[in-house]
Motif scaffolding. Structure first.
Motif: not given
Lengths: 226, 251
Positions: B14-20
């Motif tokens: 699961k990613r939020f934007g560039n953050e995994t």
């Protein structure tokens, strides 16, 4: 009556009271349809904003700014005198209702929006996680809570819009304001004509105002605040 | 304990934007098993639970419940969600409905059960968690602990196969934590399959059949509570557990 007769021409007032009643009918008709359509337009706009539907959302923003930052009289002049220049001719009644809706829609939209935004996101999520469809969750969980928050603003808008109908006399509709101006113009009985005008608006608005207060108080008692 | 796999998570990303946030999580939970998920804040525990009941769409990997994939926004989602009960950290009761309505709304509207049947079950469950007298109260009249117990009952009334608990005691006053945890312990003893995210270490140790330790979106350790709490294998787990113990200062 005799006491009043010292200052006022009571006979004059009695003679023209039926005109006010008839004019009140015009005011009520325009207010009723204008408010009904305002609620519908406002609800749709608020929903568009709540779901952040692209393109429509920007259109709604433009509409709201345009509607709230132009006077109703100017909007009516545009509809009544401007549109016929491009071939769109509407009756004064239709113009009045469309104009009132154009103005009221944005106010109602803001009232609905503030209600919707006051409902915490977790409410939707917990409804969804219980198996509700998004639409069921809106209907059962989100809307009732949003409406309770919106009610005071919606009531204020209703009263505001009824008062705003006095502007439609500007496009020759025989509403209360129009009749009062007419009587003053013909008979120069300014005091009587204006007093009756004030009374007529009070008779129309006071019950609504009291009803709104009762509704708000009831909602506050049922207040399910956290 | 039956050894049938009920919930399987395979390589969940699961990613939020560039953050995994979740970087290839895999584990499985057997029927009747209690899995406690531990880890420092921001490690992805809550996101993991939210992916399992489809509130967040996974960017990779699969989640299977009884062998059937859970796909956020998928056609089977409404049916799958009824198999998964979830209780959140913030009290999420519906404030405009009384306690009984809160519990019976979903069984009636979603599962089309009769009002009478739903009410009977709701009252039974309320009785079990000691809140039967509150059945006609509104959420605002309840304490935090009572609200969370109602939230648990509300989820149970849908007859879920798996229950997810997302830090359900984190927002509670300390003296109310116990009453909520007791309800969860009772559930566990009745064989409910549960995934619990918590910061209550004593409780985790008592209730867990297995412990999953997450850090920065990956499973660092998966073991039994005895092993995890007495002899954690990884340095991260040791550091994490140390934050819960205090040494007496010398003065």
């Amino acid at each position: 009556m005799e006491f009043l007769a010292q200052w006022l021409d009571v006979d004059f007032m009695a003679r023209f009271a039926p005109m006010y009643v008839k004019a009140a009918g015009v005011t009520i008709t325009i207010a009723f349809w204008g408010i009904l359509f305002s609620l519908i337009v406002g609800f749709l706009c608020a929903t568009v904003q709540y779901y952040r539907i692209p393109i429509l959302k920007q259109m709604v923003s433009v509409y709201i700014e345009l509607s709230r930052n132009t006077p109703l009289l100017v909007q009516l002049f545009f509809l009544y005198f401007g549109l016929p220049k491009v071939g769109i001719v509407w009756s004064a009644e239709v113009c009045a209702i469309v104009g009132l809706t154009f103005l009221g829609g944005s106010y109602m939209a803001e009232a609905f929006r503030s209600g919707l935004e006051s409902v915490e996101k977790i409410q939707m999520e917990s409804a969804i996680s219980l198996g509700f469809s998004p639409w069921q969750a809106m209907r059962e969980i989100i809307f009732p809570q949003a409406l309770a928050v919106s009610i005071p603003a919606l009531c204020a808008n209703v009263i505001f819009l009824i008062k705003e109908t006095s502007v439609v006399s500007g496009i020759a509709l025989a509403d209360l304001m129009y009749v009062a101006k007419d009587l003053i113009g013909i008979y120069y009985q300014t005091d009587e004509a204006l007093l009756m005008l004030v009374l007529a608006y009070l008779v129309l608005l006071l019950p609504i105002s009291i009803l709104a207060t009762l509704l708000e108080r009831r909602l506050r008692y049922a207040g399910f605040g956290h | 304990m039956e050894e049938t796999v009920q919930l399987q998570v395979q390589g969940l990303i699961k990613r939020f934007g560039n953050e995994t946030v979740l970087n290839g999580i895999s584990f499985s939970v057997h029927k009747g098993e209690v899995m406690v998920v531990l880890g420092p804040s921001g490690c992805g525990k809550s996101t993991l639970l939210r992916c399992i009941n489809g509130l967040e769409a996974a960017d990779g990997g699969r989640i299977l419940l009884d062998g059937e994939p859970i796909i956020s926004g998928g056609k089977n989602m409404i049916r799958m969600r009824q198999k998964i009960g979830m209780v959140f950290q913030s009290y999420d009761l519906f404030p405009h409905k009384n306690i009984l309505e809160n519990i019976t709304l979903a069984p009636m509207k979603v599962q089309k059960r009769s009002k009478q049947e739903a009410r009977e079950e709701a009252e039974q469950l309320l009785n079990r968690v000691g809140l039967w007298e509150k059945r006609n109260a509104f959420p605002r009249q309840l304490s935090g602990g009572q609200k969370q117990r109602v939230a648990i009952v509300r989820a149970l009334c849908m007859h879920p196969e798996v229950m997810l608990f997302d830090e359900v005691t984190a927002a509670l006053d300390p003296e109310m934590v116990r009453e909520v945890l007791d309800v969860m312990l009772e559930l566990a003893s009745q064989g409910m399959t549960m995934i619990i995210v918590t910061h209550e270490m004593q409780f985790a140790r008592a209730i867990a059949d297995r412990v999953l330790f997450l850090d920065r979106g990956t499973v660092m350790e998966e073991s039994t509570p005895e092993k995890f709490f007495s002899a954690p294998q990884t340095k991260r787990a040791q550091e994490f557990l140390n934050t819960f113990t205090f040494e007496k200062p010398n003065h």
